[in-house]
Design a protein around this motif. Structure first.
Motif, PDB file in Angstrom:
ATOM      1  N   GLY A  85      -0.587   2.194   7.557  1.00  9.38           N
ATOM      2  CA  GLY A  85      -0.437   3.643   7.575  1.00  9.38           C
ATOM      3  C   GLY A  85      -1.744   4.379   7.766  1.00  9.38           C
ATOM      4  N   GLU A  86      -2.026   5.318   6.859  1.00  7.69           N
ATOM      5  CA  GLU A  86      -3.235   6.131   6.956  1.00  7.69           C
ATOM      6  C   GLU A  86      -4.427   5.544   6.201  1.00  7.69           C
ATOM      7  OE1 GLU A  86      -2.401  10.663   7.154  1.00  7.69           O
ATOM      8  OE2 GLU A  86      -1.078   9.879   5.583  1.00  7.69           O
ATOM      9  N   SER A  87      -4.219   4.481   5.449  1.00  8.29           N
ATOM     10  CA  SER A  87      -5.301   3.936   4.635  1.00  8.29           C
ATOM     11  C   SER A  87      -6.310   3.173   5.490  1.00  8.29           C
ATOM     12  CB  SER A  87      -4.754   3.007   3.548  1.00  8.29           C
ATOM     13  OG  SER A  87      -4.043   3.745   2.587  1.00  8.29           O
ATOM     14  N   GLU A  88      -7.540   3.112   5.018  1.00  8.06           N
ATOM     15  CA  GLU A  88      -8.594   2.395   5.718  1.00  8.06           C
ATOM     16  C   GLU A  88      -8.423   0.887   5.564  1.00  8.06           C
ATOM     17  OE1 GLU A  88     -12.115   5.783   5.234  1.00  8.06           O
ATOM     18  OE2 GLU A  88     -12.196   3.920   4.069  1.00  8.06           O
ATOM     19  N   GLY A  89      -9.156   0.142   6.402  1.00  5.18           N
ATOM     20  CA  GLY A  89      -9.123  -1.310   6.329  1.00  5.18           C
ATOM     21  C   GLY A  89      -8.362  -1.913   7.492  1.00  5.18           C
ATOM     22  N   SER A  90      -8.463  -3.216   7.643  1.00  5.44           N
ATOM     23  CA  SER A  90      -7.787  -3.942   8.708  1.00  5.44           C
ATOM     24  C   SER A  90      -6.519  -4.600   8.172  1.00  5.44           C
ATOM     25  CB  SER A  90      -8.712  -5.015   9.291  1.00  5.44           C
ATOM     26  OG  SER A  90      -9.844  -4.438   9.888  1.00  5.44           O
ATOM     27  N   PHE A  91      -5.446  -4.490   8.941  1.00  2.00           N
ATOM     28  CA  PHE A  91      -4.194  -5.121   8.552  1.00  2.00           C
ATOM     29  C   PHE A  91      -4.375  -6.635   8.515  1.00  2.00           C
ATOM     30  CE2 PHE A  91      -0.264  -7.262   9.787  1.00  2.00           C
ATOM     31  CZ  PHE A  91       0.571  -6.860   8.757  1.00  2.00           C
ATOM     32  N   GLN A  92      -3.883  -7.263   7.455  1.00  2.00           N
ATOM     33  CA  GLN A  92      -3.985  -8.705   7.299  1.00  2.00           C
ATOM     34  C   GLN A  92      -2.637  -9.283   6.898  1.00  2.00           C
ATOM     35  OE1 GLN A  92      -6.750 -10.440   7.971  1.00  2.00           O
ATOM     36  NE2 GLN A  92      -8.063  -8.671   8.302  1.00  2.00           N
ATOM     37  N   TYR A  93      -2.313 -10.440   7.466  1.00  2.00           N
ATOM     38  CA  TYR A  93      -1.137 -11.206   7.044  1.00  2.00           C
ATOM     39  C   TYR A  93      -1.444 -11.802   5.672  1.00  2.00           C
ATOM     40  CZ  TYR A  93       2.838 -14.411   7.756  1.00  2.00           C
ATOM     41  OH  TYR A  93       4.022 -15.084   7.659  1.00  2.00           O
ATOM     42  N   GLY A  94      -0.427 -12.001   4.851  1.00  2.00           N
ATOM     43  CA  GLY A  94      -0.696 -12.500   3.501  1.00  2.00           C
ATOM     44  C   GLY A  94      -1.187 -11.358   2.631  1.00  2.00           C
ATOM     45  N   ASN A  95      -2.371 -11.542   2.034  1.00  2.00           N
ATOM     46  CA  ASN A  95      -3.025 -10.437   1.310  1.00  2.00           C
ATOM     47  C   ASN A  95      -2.292 -10.014   0.045  1.00  2.00           C
ATOM     48  OD1 ASN A  95      -5.457  -9.818   2.483  1.00  2.00           O
ATOM     49  ND2 ASN A  95      -4.884  -7.733   3.006  1.00  2.00           N
ATOM     50  N   TYR A  96      -1.494 -10.868  -0.562  1.00  2.00           N
ATOM     51  CA  TYR A  96      -0.672 -10.463  -1.702  1.00  2.00           C
ATOM     52  C   TYR A  96      -1.535 -10.007  -2.883  1.00  2.00           C
ATOM     53  CZ  TYR A  96       3.461 -12.169   0.678  1.00  2.00           C
ATOM     54  OH  TYR A  96       4.484 -12.337   1.582  1.00  2.00           O
ATOM     55  N   TRP A  97      -2.478 -10.832  -3.281  1.00  2.00           N
ATOM     56  CA  TRP A  97      -3.295 -10.471  -4.442  1.00  2.00           C
ATOM     57  C   TRP A  97      -4.262  -9.344  -4.124  1.00  2.00           C
ATOM     58  CZ3 TRP A  97      -2.054 -11.453  -9.196  1.00  2.00           C
ATOM     59  CH2 TRP A  97      -1.256 -12.550  -9.482  1.00  2.00           C
ATOM     60  N   ARG A  98      -4.687  -9.225  -2.867  1.00  2.00           N
ATOM     61  CA  ARG A  98      -5.542  -8.092  -2.524  1.00  2.00           C
ATOM     62  C   ARG A  98      -4.743  -6.783  -2.617  1.00  2.00           C
ATOM     63  NH1 ARG A  98     -10.484  -7.464   1.617  1.00  2.00           N
ATOM     64  NH2 ARG A  98     -10.460  -5.203   1.810  1.00  2.00           N
ATOM     65  N   GLU A  99      -3.463  -6.817  -2.284  1.00  2.00           N
ATOM     66  CA  GLU A  99      -2.643  -5.620  -2.445  1.00  2.00           C
ATOM     67  C   GLU A  99      -2.391  -5.329  -3.929  1.00  2.00           C
ATOM     68  OE1 GLU A  99       0.757  -5.628   0.171  1.00  2.00           O
ATOM     69  OE2 GLU A  99      -0.537  -5.485   1.943  1.00  2.00           O
ATOM     70  N   VAL A 100      -2.367  -6.371  -4.752  1.00  2.00           N
ATOM     71  CA  VAL A 100      -2.324  -6.149  -6.201  1.00  2.00           C
ATOM     72  C   VAL A 100      -3.572  -5.379  -6.632  1.00  2.00           C
ATOM     73  CG1 VAL A 100      -2.410  -7.271  -8.466  1.00  2.00           C
ATOM     74  CG2 VAL A 100      -0.884  -8.154  -6.695  1.00  2.00           C
TER      75      VAL A 100
END
Length: 293
Positions: A85-100
């Motif tokens: 969406g509008e948030s910064e950063g690069s889209f990554q597959y996985g990333n479960y704990w980083r989204e936590v």
């Protein structure tokens, strides 16, 4: 070649963000700005809504639930994970704990403003994120998992192909393309292993019995099978399970039923340990609405 974030065609938007609340920016621990919409009612109670894979805060059921909570006098915050969406950063597959970690940054922001986090609600991958959060932190006592995937090994072949492990071992990455053959995102070996090593079973087992968990799934979900909700129910000690008959992955034609189930749960003081499955509505015949994801 990693894309900044998934595209969001205008047809997938639900209304004008400026019409639905106040835009708030919250930095995560990686220095990326997370963008969200606050539906402010004046109540100190706040519910945080987390979107799914390749999605964002402007899709159903995020907007629908935020509006329903606002009408009940409960403030709500829906936001985009980093790279979406509008948030910064690069889209990554996985990333479960980083989204936590992103969710933790949002919760700490509002706790710092003396808000009470009444519940965290996640849809699809967001359902996994809120459950993982509850397994690590004990500061939210109501968690709602909408259509989360229990077995994270499932669904990969459909996106990457049957030989995905051999190809990614050989090349180090797989580029995912849409039906028109256009590049969507890159899956690295690291991000694939992140998904495959995320242990939903063990994490769900350690969620505190003081945490009430609502598990909701559509009976006609073609993205994540409803059987996955039954697996979550086997290992989460204090839960209620609800199967919405005829609903697809996004509850496209069942938004009213979904909001009714969620709001009823938020208003309830307790839920049975090892609860049995309920269907909603019990008398509705199963239809087959098309999933938009």
């Amino acid at each position: 070649m990693s894309r900044a974030r998934p595209s969001h065609p205008r047809a997938e938007r639900v209304g004008d963000p400026a019409m639905h609340g106040r835009r708030i920016i919250i930095p995560n621990k990686h220095g990326e700005n997370l963008v969200g919409i606050l539906h402010e009612t004046g109540s100190k109670e706040l519910v945080i809504l987390c979107h799914g894979f390749q999605s964002w805060k402007e899709r159903i059921p995020m907007v629908t639930l935020a509006g329903a909570l606002e009408r009940e006098g409960i403030s709500a915050f829906r936001f985009d994970f980093a790279g979406n969406g509008e948030s910064e950063g690069s889209f990554q597959y996985g990333n479960y704990w980083r989204e936590v970690d992103d969710l933790r940054a949002v919760i700490e922001h509002f706790l710092g403003q003396k808000r009470f986090i009444k519940a965290i609600i996640g849809h699809s991958k967001g359902g996994n994120v809120v459950l993982l959060y509850a397994s690590k932190y004990k500061d939210v006592n109501i968690v709602v998992n909408l259509s989360g995937r229990f077995n994270l090994e499932r669904g990969i072949e459909g996106r990457l192909g049957k030989d995905f492990l051999q190809r990614i071992k050989k090349n180090g990455f797989i580029d995912v393309k849409n039906r028109r053959g256009l590049f969507e995102y890159r899956v690295t070996e690291e991000s694939l292993m992140d998904r495959l090593t995320t242990d939903t079973c063990t994490s769900s087992q350690v969620i505190s019995r003081d945490c009430r968990v609502l598990i909701v799934h559509g009976s006609l979900d073609k993205i994540v099978p409803a059987e996955d909700s039954l697996e979550f129910a086997k290992v989460i000690s204090n839960h209620k399970l609800c199967i919405i008959e005829g609903a697809d992955h996004e509850y496209t034609s069942h938004q009213d039923e979904l909001t009714s189930v969620v709001l009823d749960f938020l208003k309830t003081d307790s839920c049975p340990n090892k609860g049995t499955a309920n269907t909603f509505p019990p008398s509705r015949p199963a239809n087959s609405p098309h999933s938009r994801m």
